[in-house]
Design an enzyme around this catalytic site. Structure first.
Site, PDB file in Angstrom:
ATOM      1  N   GLU A  52       0.818  -1.219   0.000  1.00  0.00           N
ATOM      2  CA  GLU A  52       0.000   0.000   0.000  1.00  0.00           C
ATOM      3  C   GLU A  52       0.850   1.267   0.000  1.00  0.00           C
ATOM      4  OE1 GLU A  52      -0.501  -2.638   1.882  1.00  0.00           O
ATOM      5  OE2 GLU A  52      -2.590  -3.272   1.675  1.00  0.00           O
ATOM      6  N   PHE A 114     -11.645  -7.404  14.036  1.00  0.00           N
ATOM      7  CA  PHE A 114     -10.565  -7.913  13.184  1.00  0.00           C
ATOM      8  C   PHE A 114     -10.196  -6.860  12.131  1.00  0.00           C
ATOM      9  CE2 PHE A 114      -9.205 -10.191   9.286  1.00  0.00           C
ATOM     10  CZ  PHE A 114      -7.969 -10.585   9.761  1.00  0.00           C
ATOM     11  N   GLN A 115      -8.922  -6.573  12.040  1.00  0.00           N
ATOM     12  CA  GLN A 115      -8.375  -5.571  11.116  1.00  0.00           C
ATOM     13  C   GLN A 115      -8.974  -4.179  11.342  1.00  0.00           C
ATOM     14  OE1 GLN A 115      -8.362  -7.245   7.064  1.00  0.00           O
ATOM     15  NE2 GLN A 115      -6.279  -7.929   7.507  1.00  0.00           N
ATOM     16  N   LYS A 164     -17.616  -0.961   6.223  1.00  0.00           N
ATOM     17  CA  LYS A 164     -18.016  -1.998   5.275  1.00  0.00           C
ATOM     18  C   LYS A 164     -19.539  -2.037   5.083  1.00  0.00           C
ATOM     19  CE  LYS A 164     -17.216  -6.796   4.025  1.00  0.00           C
ATOM     20  NZ  LYS A 164     -16.468  -8.022   4.295  1.00  0.00           N
ATOM     21  N   MET A 480      24.125   8.539   2.521  1.00  0.00           N
ATOM     22  CA  MET A 480      24.020   9.834   3.187  1.00  0.00           C
ATOM     23  C   MET A 480      24.336   9.698   4.681  1.00  0.00           C
ATOM     24  SD  MET A 480      23.664  12.990   2.809  1.00  0.00           S
ATOM     25  CE  MET A 480      22.665  13.755   1.547  1.00  0.00           C
TER      26      MET A 480
HETATM   27  C1  LIG Z   1      12.194   5.471   5.652  1.00  0.00           C
HETATM   28  C2  LIG Z   1      13.481   6.106   6.037  1.00  0.00           C
HETATM   29  N1  LIG Z   1      14.317   5.466   6.891  1.00  0.00           N
HETATM   30  C3  LIG Z   1      15.505   6.024   7.212  1.00  0.00           C
HETATM   31  C4  LIG Z   1      15.881   7.224   6.689  1.00  0.00           C
HETATM   32  C5  LIG Z   1      17.220   7.857   7.065  1.00  0.00           C
HETATM   33  N2  LIG Z   1      18.089   7.949   5.868  1.00  0.00           N
HETATM   34  C6  LIG Z   1      18.200   9.072   5.135  1.00  0.00           C
HETATM   35  S1  LIG Z   1      19.185   8.902   3.808  1.00  0.00           S
HETATM   36  C7  LIG Z   1      19.524   7.310   4.205  1.00  0.00           C
HETATM   37  C8  LIG Z   1      20.448   6.490   3.352  1.00  0.00           C
HETATM   38  C9  LIG Z   1      19.899   6.226   2.003  1.00  0.00           C
HETATM   39  O1  LIG Z   1      20.717   5.262   1.404  1.00  0.00           O
HETATM   40  P1  LIG Z   1      20.639   4.937  -0.130  1.00  0.00           P
HETATM   41  O2  LIG Z   1      19.235   4.698  -0.553  1.00  0.00           O
HETATM   42  O3  LIG Z   1      21.580   3.847  -0.441  1.00  0.00           O
HETATM   43  O4  LIG Z   1      21.064   6.312  -0.797  1.00  0.00           O
HETATM   44  P2  LIG Z   1      22.486   7.067  -0.834  1.00  0.00           P
HETATM   45  O5  LIG Z   1      22.480   8.044   0.280  1.00  0.00           O
HETATM   46  O6  LIG Z   1      23.552   6.021  -0.685  1.00  0.00           O
HETATM   47  O7  LIG Z   1      22.513   7.737  -2.161  1.00  0.00           O
HETATM   48  C10 LIG Z   1      18.849   6.937   5.376  1.00  0.00           C
HETATM   49  C11 LIG Z   1      18.951   5.597   6.023  1.00  0.00           C
HETATM   50  C12 LIG Z   1      14.954   7.853   5.813  1.00  0.00           C
HETATM   51  N3  LIG Z   1      15.207   9.045   5.269  1.00  0.00           N
HETATM   52  N4  LIG Z   1      13.802   7.260   5.485  1.00  0.00           N
END
Ligand SMILES: Cc1ncc(C[n+]2csc(CCOP(=O)(O)OP(=O)(O)O)c2C)c(N)n1
Length: 589
Positions: A52, A114-115, A164, A480
């Site tokens: 979703e 439920f749900q 529902k 990042m």
């Molecule tokens: C759902 C979610 N979980 C954690 C984060 C924290 N976060 C921000 S950037 C990042 C790393 C992203 O890694 P990747 O997709 O490999 O991209 P890159 O930075 O290597 O280009 C994380 C864990 C987030 N922004 N969103």
């Protein structure tokens, strides 16, 4: 005229009448009655997603490229809660979507049925409005209102949760001839006095900047903004949400401001004496330490949402209105001012200074001695795919590189999760964008981490004939976060290694993105050197009958520059590690 229908039939009829042609969703018990008449709809294409969250982001992608309201649908409980991230994302980035969820039968509401989940309560702070419908007769009115509220004023997500038994009940169908929403009347026409005051400040200013946010794209004010900028010769900065609102190739464009903004954009805001904020919200990623942001600037703040004005920074001239109307009125007022009072905007010395900084500090990077630079991959995709392509990004380094190294020339060309920073946004958003733009080129530029959050929608894309192209910028890490560990945590790489690259444990790529792509019925390609780069991108461009996934194996130590550390002042911008711009030889106006 009224007609006897079930609530479910009434829902589908109302959605058709609201002009819906696409719904992204997954059925389940509580929403099941609605899926039966949906099966017969000639107007609505239902796209069965795999999660979703994917339905929600796809609705966002569809909405952002078409300018229409996107629609997603889910069942009660876990189906609805899986939509929450996308609803939050749409709320933060003001994306118009309607999320329709089934709810347990009304006699079960509040019994831990439920749900059962109180999705209305859960999403209350992250929706523009929400409804719980327990009476079938209300369905057409609620749908009409939901679409109106989502798509007008400051756009945003609206939740329609339907019990529902309301879907199963017999009812009469009547589409409302008019909407009775006395508490909801967004102001679109700006106040003439405020516009006059703004024009006066603009004419008086020496160092004005057009600080452009995503609201300009939402208001379809691209043409008006260009007229205003060219007429006044005021330099422009476009926020992460506004990339494409002003052509990157335009001389007056200084680029993106903020934490990873260009030196010229950040410097312009910091030295300005007047910020003309158009559909922007002084987000902390733009302002840095608020008390040191643009210290010498007066503020004209135009926004359709009065709650934004003076939220973070007090406005000298607040203007509530639709950006297109605000900008058009400003242009007319400035012209009148010139004709009648001989008051013209002259910021040529300032413009020259800013263009000097732009020329001196272009965004750039050093290529690694070995391996592929991620920035080069993105530059080449942009060059080869050209200005007609549309891009969706994930969140992280690749997102910032895409913001800088893709050439954005038009609005609605760039989709990303700006406010929420939702990893996993890119693939489903690209899917929704591709559905809204059949026959066009849509790229998802994703990270190896983000891609692993929602790549199951590749199955949806392959089966439903949605031929997106996915560039996985694979640095085998949560890049990042790793960059922050490099800069702030003494290179202690706690839990950021993803093992998706050639140097992973036991030299196994887990997962192997090429095999994963093929398992999902897509074409999988891999590129590990610059020598193969153009040919690989061209191959992907030549495939139009299936989704394509390219595993771009890139050098993992590349960092995003410029950078302003979290909470620091914008004056502390660095263009490389421990390297600040050399301001000493700049003459400060
Ligand atoms: C759902 C979610 N979980 C954690 C984060 C924290 N976060 C921000 S950037 C990042 C790393 C992203 O890694 P990747 O997709 O490999 O991209 P890159 O930075 O290597 O280009 C994380 C864990 C987030 N922004 N969103």
């Amino acid at each position: 005229m009224t007609e006897q229908l079930t609530g479910a039939q009434s829902l589908v009829r109302a959605l058709e009448q609201a002009g819906v042609d696409t719904i992204f969703g997954i059925p389940g018990g509580a929403i099941l009655p609605a899926y039966d008449p949906l099966f017969d709809s000639k107007q609505i294409r239902h796209i069965l997603v795999r999660h979703e969250q994917g339905a929600g982001h796809a609705a966002q992608g569809y909405a952002q490229v078409t300018g229409r309201v996107g629609v997603c649908m889910a069942t009660s409980g876990p189906g609805a809660t899986n939509l929450v991230t996308a609803i939050a994302d749409a709320y933060m980035d003001s994306v118009p979507i309607v999320a329709i969820t089934g709810q347990v039968a009304s006699h079960l509401i509040g019994t831990d049925g439920f749900q059962e989940a109180d999705i209305r309560g859960i999403t209350m702070p992250i929706t523009k409005h929400s409804y719980l419908v327990t009476d079938a007769a209300e369905i057409p009115r609620v749908i009409a209102e939901a679409f109106h509220i989502a798509g007008t004023g400051r756009p945003g997500p609206v939740l329609v949760d339907i019990a529902k038994d309301a879907l199963q009940a017999e009812t009469t169908y009547a589409w409302p001839s008019e909407l009775a929403l006395p508490g909801y009347r967004p102001t679109t026409r700006p106040h003439g006095k405020q516009v006059r005051e703004a024009a006066r400040l603009i004419a008086e200013s020496q160092r004005p900047v057009l600080y452009v946010g995503g609201g300009v794209i939402k208001a379809d004010a691209f043409a008006e903004l260009k007229v205003l900028a060219e007429m006044t010769q005021i330099p422009v900065v476009t926020t992460l949400m506004a990339r494409g609102a002003f052509p990157d190739s335009h001389e007056l464009h200084l680029g993106m401001p903020g934490m990873h903004g260009t030196v010229a954009a950040v410097a312009a805001l910091q030295r300005s004496d007047l910020l003309i904020s158009l559909g922007a919200r002084f987000d902390d990623r733009v302002t840095g330490k608020l008390s040191t942001f643009a210290p010498g600037a007066k503020i004209i703040h135009a926004d359709i949402d009065p709650a934004e004005i003076s939220k973070n920074r007090a406005a000298d001239v607040p203007i509530v209105g639709d950006c297109r109307e605000v900008i058009a009125d400003l242009v007319a007022m400035l012209q009148k001012q010139t004709a009648e009072d001989d008051l013209t905007v002259d910021c040529s010395a300032w413009k020259a200074q800013m263009l000097g900084i732009k020329a001196k500090y272009p965004v750039g990077y050093d290529k690694p001695e070995a391996g592929l630079a991620p920035q080069t991959v993105i530059e080449r995709i942009s060059a080869i795919a050209g200005p007609n392509a549309t891009y969706a990004a994930g969140v992280g380094q690749h997102q910032m590189w895409a913001a800088h190294y893709v050439d954005f020339e038009r609005p609605r060309q760039w989709l990303n999760s700006g406010g929420a920073g939702t990893m996993g946004y890119a693939v489903p958003a690209a899917m929704g964008a591709q559905v809204g733009l059949p026959g066009e080129v849509v790229w998802a530029i994703d990270g190896d981490g983000c891609f692993q959050m929602t790549n199951q929608e590749l199955a949806t894309c392959a089966i439903e004939n949605i031929p997106i192209k996915v560039a996985v910028i694979n640095n085998s890490s949560l890049g990042m976060v790793r960059q922050w560990q490099t800069l702030l945590y003494n290179e202690r790489y706690s839990n950021t290694d993803l093992n998706t690259g050639p140097e992973s444990i036991g030299a196994r790529r887990i997962p192997d993105f090429l095999k994963l792509a093929e398992a999902y019925g897509c074409v999988g390609l891999r590129c590990e050197s610059e020598a193969d780069l153009d040919a690989t991108i061209e191959k992907a461009m030549s495939i139009t009958d299936r989704p394509v996934v390219i595993d771009f194996v890139v050098e993992r130590d590349a960092m995003v520059w410029p950078m302003i550390h979290g909470g620091a002042s914008n004056d502390e911008i660095q263009i490389a590690r421990d390297l600040a711009p050399d301001w000493d030889d700049e003459e400060v106006l």
